[in-house]
Design a protein around this motif. Structure first.
Motif, mmCIF file in Angstrom:
data_model
loop_
_atom_site.group_PDB
_atom_site.id
_atom_site.type_symbol
_atom_site.label_atom_id
_atom_site.label_comp_id
_atom_site.label_asym_id
_atom_site.label_seq_id
_atom_site.Cartn_x
_atom_site.Cartn_y
_atom_site.Cartn_z
ATOM 1 N N PRO A 138 -44.987 29.659 -12.391
ATOM 2 C CA PRO A 138 -45.051 29.035 -11.053
ATOM 3 C C PRO A 138 -44.483 27.624 -11.028
ATOM 4 O O PRO A 138 -43.815 27.235 -10.051
ATOM 5 N N ALA A 139 -44.708 26.837 -12.067
ATOM 6 C CA ALA A 139 -44.221 25.460 -12.066
ATOM 7 C C ALA A 139 -42.713 25.392 -12.221
ATOM 8 O O ALA A 139 -42.057 24.550 -11.596
ATOM 9 N N VAL A 140 -42.144 26.251 -13.042
ATOM 10 C CA VAL A 140 -40.685 26.294 -13.173
ATOM 11 C C VAL A 140 -40.070 26.691 -11.836
ATOM 12 O O VAL A 140 -39.106 26.070 -11.365
ATOM 13 N N THR A 141 -40.629 27.715 -11.201
ATOM 14 C CA THR A 141 -40.125 28.147 -9.900
ATOM 15 C C THR A 141 -40.199 27.026 -8.875
ATOM 16 O O THR A 141 -39.244 26.789 -8.117
ATOM 17 N N ALA A 142 -41.316 26.309 -8.847
ATOM 18 C CA ALA A 142 -41.482 25.225 -7.877
ATOM 19 C C ALA A 142 -40.423 24.147 -8.065
ATOM 20 O O ALA A 142 -39.866 23.628 -7.090
ATOM 21 N N GLY A 143 -40.128 23.807 -9.308
ATOM 22 C CA GLY A 143 -39.110 22.795 -9.566
ATOM 23 C C GLY A 143 -37.729 23.251 -9.147
ATOM 24 O O GLY A 143 -36.954 22.485 -8.558
ATOM 25 N N MET A 184 -36.171 36.031 -13.538
ATOM 26 C CA MET A 184 -36.757 36.877 -14.574
ATOM 27 C C MET A 184 -37.738 37.830 -13.888
ATOM 28 O O MET A 184 -38.902 37.481 -13.635
ATOM 29 N N THR A 185 -37.275 39.027 -13.597
ATOM 30 C CA THR A 185 -38.102 39.963 -12.840
ATOM 31 C C THR A 185 -39.169 40.624 -13.706
ATOM 32 O O THR A 185 -39.984 41.393 -13.189
ATOM 33 N N TRP A 200 -42.654 37.078 -10.087
ATOM 34 C CA TRP A 200 -41.348 37.318 -9.476
ATOM 35 C C TRP A 200 -41.435 37.659 -7.988
ATOM 36 O O TRP A 200 -40.691 37.052 -7.186
ATOM 37 N N PRO A 201 -42.281 38.591 -7.541
ATOM 38 C CA PRO A 201 -42.288 38.897 -6.098
ATOM 39 C C PRO A 201 -42.585 37.676 -5.233
ATOM 40 O O PRO A 201 -41.956 37.472 -4.183
ATOM 41 N N GLU A 202 -43.524 36.840 -5.681
ATOM 42 C CA GLU A 202 -43.837 35.610 -4.946
ATOM 43 C C GLU A 202 -42.651 34.656 -4.948
ATOM 44 O O GLU A 202 -42.327 34.033 -3.924
ATOM 45 N N ALA A 203 -41.968 34.545 -6.079
ATOM 46 C CA ALA A 203 -40.796 33.677 -6.164
ATOM 47 C C ALA A 203 -39.685 34.183 -5.251
ATOM 48 O O ALA A 203 -38.978 33.384 -4.615
ATOM 49 N N ALA A 204 -39.510 35.495 -5.196
ATOM 50 C CA ALA A 204 -38.473 36.070 -4.326
ATOM 51 C C ALA A 204 -38.748 35.729 -2.867
ATOM 52 O O ALA A 204 -37.824 35.386 -2.117
#
Length: 290
Positions: free
Chosen positions: A22-27, A43-44, A49-53
């Motif tokens: 989550p922190a990598v995605t947020a950045g 990285m699925t 991943w679904p939340e990041a998408a």
């Protein structure tokens, strides 16, 4: 584009490891929303991943979203009794020699690729804009053929672009730093470009961004070297993000992600690009114009 930088050149900038934690995605999302990236690869295999998408959302017109094919971090989406018998991927240093010996279980790798592509499409409702690989696994012998065959079977030749993780030695040496890593990956990628083009895929021509992942180093100075000796369609990789417990558990690259993100969000980033005569451009947009 000439390699002497006599005129402004375009480059694409891709943040690797979207959805790793989550922190990598947020950045990465911070940098995307600030207009400091033109691509990120997902990285699925990771549960977020679904939340990041969903969070990527309306950024699609401004940036490419690709599949970061993963065979080396955490574990697969399905059973791989030979490749990952305990449910965890092997280390890259065991995959490379097996690839060159022709000893990889390619049917298992094909099935895992299908699962990761399906997971991408289920969350995004569309195929990836491009495909690359975590630790550049996409270029390895055997894996490359599996990748090209599967993408072709899905009708993606000419529709999604592929990362060529190699660059020409002259360009690599011209940058003056990190040439050992760059040459090693270029060696591993031998033949990948020829195979991919023969299958009808478009690739970047020029690749940089290799790093020591030293959080105390001068990343701005490193980034300036990435812009030296650009190819006609230069692609830079980067690894920005914030740090959380999940990242620390999964990956040794932690604090340097904060350093990279801070640079990308700072006024120094456009200054470094301008000094090199470089401008950010989405790879798929540039390809459409060309």
């Amino acid at each position: 584009m000439p390699e002497d930088k006599q005129m402004t050149f375009a480059f694409a900038l891709c943040a690797d490891d979207f959805a790793l934690s989550p922190a990598v995605t947020a950045g990465i999302l911070q940098a995307l929303r600030a207009g400091r990236l033109t691509a990120t690869c997902a990285m699925t295999t990771q549960p977020h991943w679904p939340e990041a998408a969903r969070a990527f959302g309306d950024l699609a017109p401004d940036a490419d979203l690709g599949l970061h094919f993963n065979l080396t971090l955490a574990g697969p989406l399905g059973a791989m009794p030979r490749f990952a018998p305990a449910g965890a991927f092997p280390a890259m240093n065991s995959i490379v020699p097996a690839a060159w010996r022709g000893a990889l279980p390619l049917e298992e790798i094909r099935d895992e690729l299908r699962r990761q592509l399906d997971a991408f499409e289920q969350a995004r409702g569309a195929p990836p804009d491009f495909v690359d690989g975590h630790q550049h696994v996409q270029v390895l012998p055997g894996i490359a053929e599996v990748l090209l065959a599967e993408l072709s079977a899905r009708g993606l030749a000419g529709k999604c672009w592929l990362r060529d993780s190699a660059d020409r030695p002259k360009r690599i040496f011209s940058r003056g730093k990190h040439w050992g890593k760059a040459l090693t990956v270029a060696g591993l990628a031998h033949g990948f470009r020829r195979k991919a083009k023969a299958a009808g895929f478009v690739l970047n021509d020029g690749f940089s961004g290799f790093s020591d992942f030293d959080a105390t180093g001068d990343y701005a100075a490193d980034f300036a070297t990435y812009l030296l000796a650009p190819g006609p369609s230069q692609l830079l990789m980067c690894h920005p993000g914030h740090v959380d417990d999940e990242l620390a558990r999964l990956d040794p690259v932690t604090a340097s992600r904060e350093t990279e993100l801070a640079f990308l969000l700072s006024p120094h980033f456009p200054e470094v690009a301008a000094a090199a005569g470089a401008r950010l451009e989405r790879f798929s947009a540039a390809r459409a114009q060309g």
